[in-house]
Design a protein around this motif. Structure first.
Motif, PDB file in Angstrom:
ATOM      1  N   VAL A 198       0.847  -1.203   0.000  1.00 39.89           N
ATOM      2  CA  VAL A 198       0.000   0.000   0.000  1.00 39.89           C
ATOM      3  C   VAL A 198       0.877   1.245   0.000  1.00 39.89           C
ATOM      4  O   VAL A 198       0.626   2.199  -0.743  1.00 39.89           O
ATOM      5  N   ARG A 199       1.928   1.233   0.826  1.00 43.41           N
ATOM      6  CA  ARG A 199       2.838   2.384   0.865  1.00 43.41           C
ATOM      7  C   ARG A 199       3.565   2.551  -0.465  1.00 43.41           C
ATOM      8  O   ARG A 199       3.759   3.667  -0.947  1.00 43.41           O
ATOM      9  N   ALA A 200       3.949   1.428  -1.068  1.00 41.42           N
ATOM     10  CA  ALA A 200       4.654   1.493  -2.349  1.00 41.42           C
ATOM     11  C   ALA A 200       3.750   2.050  -3.453  1.00 41.42           C
ATOM     12  O   ALA A 200       4.217   2.735  -4.363  1.00 41.42           O
ATOM     13  N   ALA A 201       2.452   1.762  -3.363  1.00 38.00           N
ATOM     14  CA  ALA A 201       1.501   2.241  -4.367  1.00 38.00           C
ATOM     15  C   ALA A 201       1.047   3.684  -4.122  1.00 38.00           C
ATOM     16  O   ALA A 201       0.254   4.230  -4.897  1.00 38.00           O
ATOM     17  N   LEU A 239      -5.619   6.363   1.429  1.00 40.70           N
ATOM     18  CA  LEU A 239      -6.877   5.687   1.129  1.00 40.70           C
ATOM     19  C   LEU A 239      -7.073   4.485   2.048  1.00 40.70           C
ATOM     20  O   LEU A 239      -8.184   4.240   2.528  1.00 40.70           O
ATOM     21  N   TYR A 240      -5.995   3.760   2.305  1.00 38.48           N
ATOM     22  CA  TYR A 240      -6.053   2.618   3.227  1.00 38.48           C
ATOM     23  C   TYR A 240      -6.513   3.082   4.608  1.00 38.48           C
ATOM     24  O   TYR A 240      -7.393   2.462   5.228  1.00 38.48           O
ATOM     25  N   LEU A 276      -8.134   5.831   5.324  1.00 40.98           N
ATOM     26  CA  LEU A 276      -9.500   6.355   5.247  1.00 40.98           C
ATOM     27  C   LEU A 276     -10.513   5.227   5.332  1.00 40.98           C
ATOM     28  O   LEU A 276     -11.539   5.349   6.011  1.00 40.98           O
ATOM     29  N   VAL A 277     -10.240   4.118   4.659  1.00 42.68           N
ATOM     30  CA  VAL A 277     -11.131   2.955   4.715  1.00 42.68           C
ATOM     31  C   VAL A 277     -11.164   2.372   6.124  1.00 42.68           C
ATOM     32  O   VAL A 277     -12.215   1.932   6.600  1.00 42.68           O
ATOM     33  N   GLN A 278     -10.013   2.396   6.810  1.00 44.04           N
ATOM     34  CA  GLN A 278      -9.937   1.855   8.167  1.00 44.04           C
ATOM     35  C   GLN A 278     -10.713   2.713   9.168  1.00 44.04           C
ATOM     36  O   GLN A 278     -11.372   2.186  10.064  1.00 44.04           O
ATOM     37  N   GLU A 279     -10.621   4.041   9.019  1.00 40.95           N
ATOM     38  CA  GLU A 279     -11.246   4.944   9.988  1.00 40.95           C
ATOM     39  C   GLU A 279     -11.971   6.084   9.275  1.00 40.95           C
ATOM     40  O   GLU A 279     -11.579   7.240   9.371  1.00 40.95           O
ATOM     41  N   PRO A 280     -13.048   5.774   8.548  1.00 46.24           N
ATOM     42  CA  PRO A 280     -13.718   6.818   7.757  1.00 46.24           C
ATOM     43  C   PRO A 280     -14.297   7.954   8.590  1.00 46.24           C
ATOM     44  O   PRO A 280     -14.221   9.121   8.185  1.00 46.24           O
ATOM     45  N   PHE A 283     -12.277  11.235   7.339  1.00 44.53           N
ATOM     46  CA  PHE A 283     -12.907  11.823   6.157  1.00 44.53           C
ATOM     47  C   PHE A 283     -12.695  13.328   6.126  1.00 44.53           C
ATOM     48  O   PHE A 283     -12.299  13.881   5.097  1.00 44.53           O
ATOM     49  N   ARG A 284     -12.943  13.992   7.243  1.00 42.57           N
ATOM     50  CA  ARG A 284     -12.791  15.452   7.261  1.00 42.57           C
ATOM     51  C   ARG A 284     -11.336  15.840   7.005  1.00 42.57           C
ATOM     52  O   ARG A 284     -11.059  16.772   6.241  1.00 42.57           O
ATOM     53  N   ARG A 285     -10.395  15.117   7.646  1.00 41.43           N
ATOM     54  CA  ARG A 285      -8.978  15.463   7.483  1.00 41.43           C
ATOM     55  C   ARG A 285      -8.549  15.335   6.032  1.00 41.43           C
ATOM     56  O   ARG A 285      -7.958  16.264   5.470  1.00 41.43           O
ATOM     57  N   TYR A 286      -8.833  14.185   5.421  1.00 45.64           N
ATOM     58  CA  TYR A 286      -8.311  13.913   4.087  1.00 45.64           C
ATOM     59  C   TYR A 286      -9.071  14.624   2.976  1.00 45.64           C
ATOM     60  O   TYR A 286      -8.466  15.116   2.018  1.00 45.64           O
ATOM     61  N   ILE A 287     -10.400  14.674   3.092  1.00 41.22           N
ATOM     62  CA  ILE A 287     -11.209  15.210   2.000  1.00 41.22           C
ATOM     63  C   ILE A 287     -11.489  16.708   2.182  1.00 41.22           C
ATOM     64  O   ILE A 287     -11.293  17.496   1.255  1.00 41.22           O
TER      65      ILE A 287
END
Length: 243
Positions: free
Chosen positions: A199-202, A207-208, A210-214, A218-222
């Motif tokens: 995941v880190r290499a990609a 996103l990983y 965000l899926v773990q802790e939406p 969500f507010r932080r990333y989006i």
């Protein structure tokens, strides 16, 4: 506030790789290393105080490909250098043998596990404080670090508070190295989830997570990070990709 001058100064003191990072730590002396990711820039865009905290760091690292791209726009080509990988190197080798370290923050269990996992590395955790961060007084913390002869202070508190308290402790007279690692102590000890290597290499660690802790992220990333990415990082990325 993020300015072109701030980005220029970040590039001037950006450590280019893990070897540079480790060398600065091993030199000891009074200095602070701040890993910088897109969330840091989002916080700096909203807070002049936090922007100044980034600016006052002696060294920064590019933690994530958006910051790597931003630094490349300034003519340097850093690798991604993260706090969690720094801690993994501490656990895996003996290059920090003889260093006396302290941990400020992280979960109590994580701090205990981290100290135990360092047993074979020759690095000793001589002081830990996992208490209420509201009780941390920079001068009092600096005096305790001096009492225990600490060479390296690992501040394991998420931004903005972690980076700002690290700077305040340094200003209060701590004469060692301050490294801000956010939640990395919890991650490397297995007390929090770390993204797999692929995941880190990609470059999709965000996103990983965000899926773990939406609900938390969500507010932080989006809401917070995406506008900063579009305004400050994407134009440089596009410009570089066309040359």
């Amino acid at each position: 506030m993020i300015t072109e001058e701030l980005i220029d100064r970040m590039a001037e003191k950006c450590l280019l790789n893990d070897a540079d990072f480790d060398a600065v730590v091993l030199q000891h002396g009074s200095k602070r290393i701040q890993t910088v990711n897109l969330h840091h820039l989002a916080l700096a865009a909203r807070s002049d105080d936090f922007a100044r905290t980034i600016d006052r760091a002696d060294f920064i690292t590019a933690d994530g490909w958006p910051i790597v791209s931003l630094m490349r726009s300034r003519g340097i080509d850093p690798a991604r250098v993260t706090g969690s990988e720094f801690l993994e190197r501490m656990l895996a080798g003996r290059q920090f043998q003889g260093t006396k370290a302290a941990i400020l923050g992280a979960d109590r269990h994580a701090g205990y596990d981290f100290r135990g996992q360092l047993h074979g590395s020759g690095l000793h955790v001589v002081f830990r404080d996992h208490g209420n961060r509201g009780d941390w007084k920079p001068k009092r913390v600096a005096k305790k670090l001096e009492k225990y002869g600490v060479d390296l202070l690992i501040v394991a508190v998420t931004p903005p508070f972690g980076d700002m308290i690290g700077e305040e402790v340094r200003k209060a007279g701590f004469r060692g190295v301050v490294v801000n690692v956010g939640g990395a102590v919890n991650m490397v000890t297995g007390n929090a989830t770390m993204a797999p290597g692929w995941v880190r290499a990609a470059k999709v660690e965000w996103l990983y997570r965000l899926v773990q802790e939406p609900s938390r992220l969500f507010r932080r990333y989006i809401v917070e990070c995406l506008p900063v990415f579009v305004k400050y990082v994407l134009p440089h990325y596009w410009r570089r990709s066309r040359t």
